[in-house]
Structures are given as C-alpha cells and as structure tokens.
Enzyme design. Structure first.
Site, PDB file in Angstrom:
ATOM      1  N   ASP A   1      64.609 -23.968  31.131  1.00 50.35           N
ATOM      2  CA  ASP A   1      64.277 -23.017  30.084  1.00 50.35           C
ATOM      3  C   ASP A   1      63.722 -21.751  30.741  1.00 50.35           C
ATOM      4  OD1 ASP A   1      63.902 -21.869  27.576  1.00 50.35           O
ATOM      5  OD2 ASP A   1      63.115 -23.718  26.716  1.00 50.35           O
ATOM      6  N   ALA A   2      63.564 -20.704  29.961  1.00 56.22           N
ATOM      7  CA  ALA A   2      63.206 -19.393  30.499  1.00 56.22           C
ATOM      8  C   ALA A   2      61.851 -19.430  31.207  1.00 56.22           C
ATOM      9  CB  ALA A   2      63.186 -18.351  29.389  1.00 56.22           C
TER      10      ALA A   2
END
Length: 698
Positions: free
Chosen positions: A244-245
C-alpha cells in the site's frame, strides 16, 4: 536486463491520490527505473507518457497505468458497501464492468479494487469501501467484482486487472481507528477474514495489495506468514503483490526497523513484488542483492510476475489506447446502470402508516443538507467524478412530482451549529402534505483515515429532525452515509426511514423511483446498525457465551444501560409488499462429508405490490469441539415475485461449506446435528429444520 532495470519494474511512480504535483519522473527513463504509474490518467496523457517512456527506457518495456477505480471512474456508482445492500451479485459485477470500461478508455489498465476486508466496526471509515461483515456474502461480492473488472480473461478490451486488498485484517483495526493493529486468533483469521480473498483469487484476481496494519504484532507489509505461508502456499496465489502507499517506509514507525534499507529488505523478502511508491526499491535492492541479503533469483521471480501481467494485458503489442474511447463517459447506458444499481441498493428501514410510496399530486417539503447536494452523495473514493453531473434528490423528486409540488429548504449544513435555516424549513413543512428529510454525512466523513467515534448525525441535523417532527407532518428521512448511523434519538419521531448509503451520479432519480413507487425497495443491510456506539463491535454471527442474555438472571452477557440487540440487524430491510414463506423441504436428513443437501422453500407475495425478496439461508452447528456461531449465512437468493404469486426458491448446501478451523488449526467438518434456518433477516427466522452430517473429516 541489468539489476537496475529489473528493480525498475518493481517500482511505481506518479501523483499521490492525496494531491501534489504530477510528475512523470522523466529522469528515470534511461535507466529503466519505472514499471508502473499511479494516478496518471486520461487517454491523451497516458499515451504521451507511454510514448516518451518507451522511447528512452531500455528494452522498450511499457508501463502499466493504475488508479483507484473503486465505484466508478467518471460515472459514479453506489459505494461498494451500498452496492452490497442490493444482495445482488449482478449489481456488483455490472458496476465494476462499467467502471472498468471508462477507466480503460482513459488509459488505466489496473485498479486497486475490490477491497474485500471484512468490517465489523462502523467507526472505521473504510467500511464504505467493502461489502460488509459476513465472509460468505463478501466472498460472493468479491468474486462478482473481479469478474466485472477483469472480464473473461486478462487483457480483454474495456477491462482492467483487479487487485484484492488489503491482505489481511485491515478491517479489524482495534477501536475502528485506521492503520491500527489487528489482534485475533488464527481461527478467526482463516474462517472470517481470509475467505473473501480466496474467492477473489479463485475468480482470477491478478494482483493483491498488502495491508497497512500489523497482524498480531507483525506488519502485514513484512509478514512472511501472511504473504508467503498463507497467500502463496495455502491460497496458491501466483500474481503480483503490491504494497500500500508508503507502507514499506512506514515499517520504521512500526518499530521493526530503523532505516529505509532495512525496511526494503524486510518487505521484499516477505513477499512484496511492487512498491507503492517512488524510489525505495530502486535505491536499495541492488545493494541488498550485492550484500547477499536479497537473492537475485527472488528479484527475477518478481520481475517475471510483473512482465507476465504486462504481456497478458497486451501492452507489448499495443501499449496505447484510442482517445475517442472517452466518449463513453456518462453515456446514457452507463447512467442507466448507475440509476438501477442505486435504487436496488437503498434499504427501507421503517415505513409506518405506509407513508411511502408518496402519491402523485401530494405537496412535498424537501428539507436537509443532502437534498440539493451534488458532491456528498457520491461518497468517498469517487474516482475522477464530476459532481456537477450528479442528479440531486431535489432534481429527481421534482422531476417525478413536478417542480410546483416540491418546496425546498436546506435547514442546516451537514456539520455546523448554525440553526438559522430552521425557521424556513418549518415554514415549508407546515405547507406540505408530507416531509422528506435528506440528512447524513459528508463524503469526507468516511473513507480512508475518516474514522468517527460518534456515529450520530453530525452538526444540528438531529435537532432539525426534532423541530420538523413537531409539526405533526408525516416524515420520511433519507439517510446518506458511508457507514451505519446511530439513529436512536430521532428514529421514533419519523414515520419512514430510507438508508441510501452513498448512491452516486444518479442519486436523485434512484430516490425518486423509490419514493414514487416506480421501484419497490429491495435492499437489505450487510452490516449491523448499532443501537449505540457502546455496542461496537456488534455482528450477527457471534458466539452464544455460557451465560446468554435471556433475561432470566442478573448475571448474563448483557448491558445495564442498553439492549444487546442492534437497532437494525444484518439482512434487515423492508418492502412495500409482504412475503409469506412456507413448505421448507430438505432433500435428505443426513449427508456425508462429500455430499450436498438440496433445500427449497416457497415464497408468496401476499401484499399489494410486485416486489423482490432476499431469501436468506443460515446454518448453525449445534454441537462442536469449539463453540460455533449462533448462525452463519450459507446462501441467499434475491427473487422477484408478482403480487399474489408464489415462487419456489432453491439452495444447494455442500458439506464442505460447514468446515471450520478447530482449536488445533485443523480444517474440519465435524459430524453431528445442524440447524437450517430460512429468514427474512438474521433475526427474523421464519422456517427451521435439522439435518445431520454422518461422517466428518479431520
């Protein structure tokens, strides 16, 4: 390919969804350090960037353009949670399919959806992004979403690759606080939180995203048990895993390392193929390989997975898109899907004195901060929506009843203490035959990092409802929100309640269809609505405890100041008509471990309207070596029944669906007696019967 070019395929770049300057990182082209882009969209733009990248990058390897296409790209559909209220996999599949078509036209070939996290805490803002609290229903919706996004095969025109996220237990964050820890038994992990991911992978999901949170103390981004033992070995997933970011670098504040290089080491060796986003892999993996901390063979495997996806997408043959394809945005066909999916997803919670549907010719007072609101009804994660194209509640109802019959006053803002609009709202309410109140949350009150500790209507909306109720006029409250809302302080003062969730571009027309009776509401809840925040977490498939709350003795599993029952249970929803169930039949009374049971029931429409009913099949394992849930959903059918007619609804229950992980983490079907329950909701069980499993497996 040299090591830098290989690692470049594992690195994603682009503009953050949170904003910032858009950059294409042209200085990375010649060294081949870009494998994919996030947030770079539009046919003209992606074609331009792709052309420039391929003209300089070694081996002319194209990039994949990715975006969070969650419930629409331009045309906005109901949020995933709202879609799940339809209890109709065709709704989920069609919304994903049209979303994919619009994204594909804009050059996007990869979406970070569906989110298949089980969510049992409505304080968590991202509950709006998934399909509710139940593993069976969520699994069915996950499968449908993947089929809608990807089509029949990876690389199909007008389709994009899907990404099952967030692996895993992200929806179980303690306290409903985003990014927080998840702490649970392995039995709960495997029996509740893993099944929707398995369903997505079985449907062909090409990619998977690791979760932000830690699971039992180990961050999912570097959790070898989850990413290797469970994901790769147990589930057999052979696609691409992306972080994920920012999650790789965030291993540092997780306190499992103290620098970016070690974070990269932990994440890659745990099973992360692609980093979202920027240069940590580029800057560190070559050196980690040289030091022997990362095996080059593992880098090659990760790169191969990425290149296979690009090959399947057809990017090596044709990396560009036709720019005229964007003409499909907001097409009549796409709007029709948006309208139908929205109206099929709205849940009628209350309808005393048959306030709904409202007869044509009635004078309607439309009041509330969501009545003329074009943006907030779209919900969070609404892609590259254009709010100005939204049909508002006012526009929809005025279009159905005539502008001269509808009087409007805002009354108050969504989240404000200003009551100066109350007088105008009271004035028009007194002139009307019926009042419609459009209340709820703003779109930025749910979604990522939008957790709430108070689930009542924000601002002075509850006071507005109370004031309007003093007029004595019949009131229908339409609630727009991304999560369950606590309604106890005001629900008794209104005659009718529609929970609309967040319904998208065609909100006004969908609401008008229901208000007018053009469409009979058929939505059912997929998450439990609490009586108060103090009940959370609350879900239907709980264990019974040794002292169940039967009201017989003092020492029971109950509250002193609140009921244990929710305000509205899982599976609940009303219709303008009534249904009668009868003639429950089981094909046999005993089955073996490899057999199935056929179940049928008759459903008759005994009311005044044609309508749809959601027939729900629950099962209870009466005696087990471990305590078993009081009921578990094992099937559902949404059927249309004309008034006065009867339909036969059939289910097939396989013995394998009764399996669970016992205390020793063995996956077993235990022999014994089981109860079949046919219900209109998880609480409204209307027919029951028992059967036996003669021979189980261990």
């Amino acid at each position: 390919m040299n090591i830098n070019e290989k690692v470049g395929q594992l690195s994603q770049f682009g503009r953050s969804i949170y904003g910032g300057v858009e950059s294409y990182y042209e200085d990375h082209y010649k060294e081949g350090k870009i494998g994919s882009y996030l947030g770079v969209t539009g046919a003209n733009k992606t074609n331009m960037v792709q052309k420039n990248l391929m003209s300089e990058t070694p081996h002319n390897i194209p990039a994949i353009f990715a975006y969070d296409v969650i419930h629409g790209y331009k045309t906005t559909f109901p949020t995933p949670l709202t879609q799940s209220f339809s209890w109709d996999t065709n709704v989920v599949r069609e919304c994903a399919s049209v979303s994919a078509k619009e994204a594909y036209a804009a050059g996007v070939k990869w979406t970070f959806a569906p989110m298949v996290d089980i969510a049992r805490d409505p304080r968590w803002g991202r509950i709006m992004e998934g399909y509710g609290e139940d593993p069976y229903l969520c699994s069915e919706m996950a499968k449908a979403a993947v089929e809608g996004y990807q089509g029949d095969f990876i690389g199909q025109k007008d389709k994009v690759i899907a990404c099952a996220k967030h692996f895993v237990t992200y929806g179980a964050c303690i306290g409903g606080r985003d990014y927080n820890s998840a702490d649970m038994s392995l039995q709960t992990l495997h029996d509740v939180y893993i099944p929707p991911f398995k369903a997505a992978f079985d449907a062909g999901a090409a990619t998977c995203m690791a979760a932000f949170n830690d699971f039992n103390g180990v961050p999912c981004t570097c959790n070898k048990y989850l990413l290797k033992d469970v994901l790769r070995k147990q589930l057999g997933f052979d696609g691409v895993v992306i972080s994920d970011a920012g999650a790789v670098v965030e291993l540092i504040p997780h306190n499992v390392c103290d620098n970016v290089k070690d974070a990269v080491d932990l994440a890659f060796n745990a099973g992360i193929d692609i980093i979202m986003a920027f240069d940590p892999f580029n800057d560190n993996i070559p050196e980690l390989v040289e030091e022997g901390r990362i095996n080059i063979e593992d880098v090659d495997k990760a790169v191969e997975r990425v290149l296979v996806i690009k090959e399947l997408l057809g990017l090596f043959d044709d990396p560009f898109v036709e720019e005229e394809g964007e003409q499909c945005f907001f097409s009549p066909e796409h709007r029709a899907v948006a309208r139908d999916s929205a109206r099929r997803s709205v849940v009628l919670l209350k309808n005393e004195e048959k306030v709904l549907p409202i007869e044509k010719g009635a004078k309607i007072a439309l009041i509330g901060p969501l009545a003329e609101n074009k943006a907030d009804v779209l919900g969070s994660w609404a892609g590259l929506c254009e709010p100005e194209k939204t049909i508002t509640v006012m526009e929809g109802i005025a279009g159905a009843y005539g502008w001269e019959k509808v009087f409007y006053a805002k009354g108050c803002d969504i989240d404000s203490s200003d009551k100066s609009g109350f007088d105008e709202a009271l004035h028009i309410a007194k002139q009307a035959d019926v009042v419609i109140l459009a209340v709820g949350e703003s779109r930025d009150m749910s979604g990522e990092a939008c957790c709430r500790s108070d689930l009542r209507l924000p601002g002075v909306q509850e006071e507005l409802i109370s004031k309007i109720a003093e007029t004595g006029k019949p009131i229908c409250a339409i609630v727009f929100a991304g999560r369950p809302i606590v309604m106890e302080s005001w629900k008794d003062s209104v005659k009718s309640i529609l929970f609309a969730g967040q319904t998208g571009t065609e909100t006004g027309n969908a609401v008008a269809d229901i208000i007018s009776g053009e469409y009979n509401p058929s939505g059912r809840l997929t998450c439990t609505f609490p009586y108060s925040v103090g009940q959370i977490p609350i879900y239907y498939s709980a264990l019974n405890t040794g002292r169940p709350a039967l009201g017989k003795i003092r020492f029971e599993a109950k509250y002193m100041d609140a009921p244990i029952e929710p305000a509205y249970c899982f599976g609940y929803g009303l219709s303008y008509t009534e249904f009668e169930y009868s003639n429950l039949k089981l094909s046999k009374k005993e089955i073996n471990k490899d057999e199935f049971l056929d179940i049928s029931v008759n459903v008759k429409n005994i009311g005044e309207f044609d309508g749809e009913e959601v027939v729900q099949l629950y099962v209870r394992d009466l005696i087990g070596t471990s305590a078993r849930p009081m009921k578990e959903l094992k099937g559902f059918k949404k059927v249309f029944v004309k008034k006065g007619e009867t339909v036969k609804v059939e289910f097939r229950l396989h013995a394998l669906s009764l399996a669970f992980h016992n205390f020793d983490m063995e996956y077993v079907i235990e022999p014994g007696e089981f109860k079949i329950m046919i219900g209109k909701s998880s609480q409204d069980i209307v027919l029951e019967d028992n059967f036996y499993v003669k021979e189980g497996i261990i």
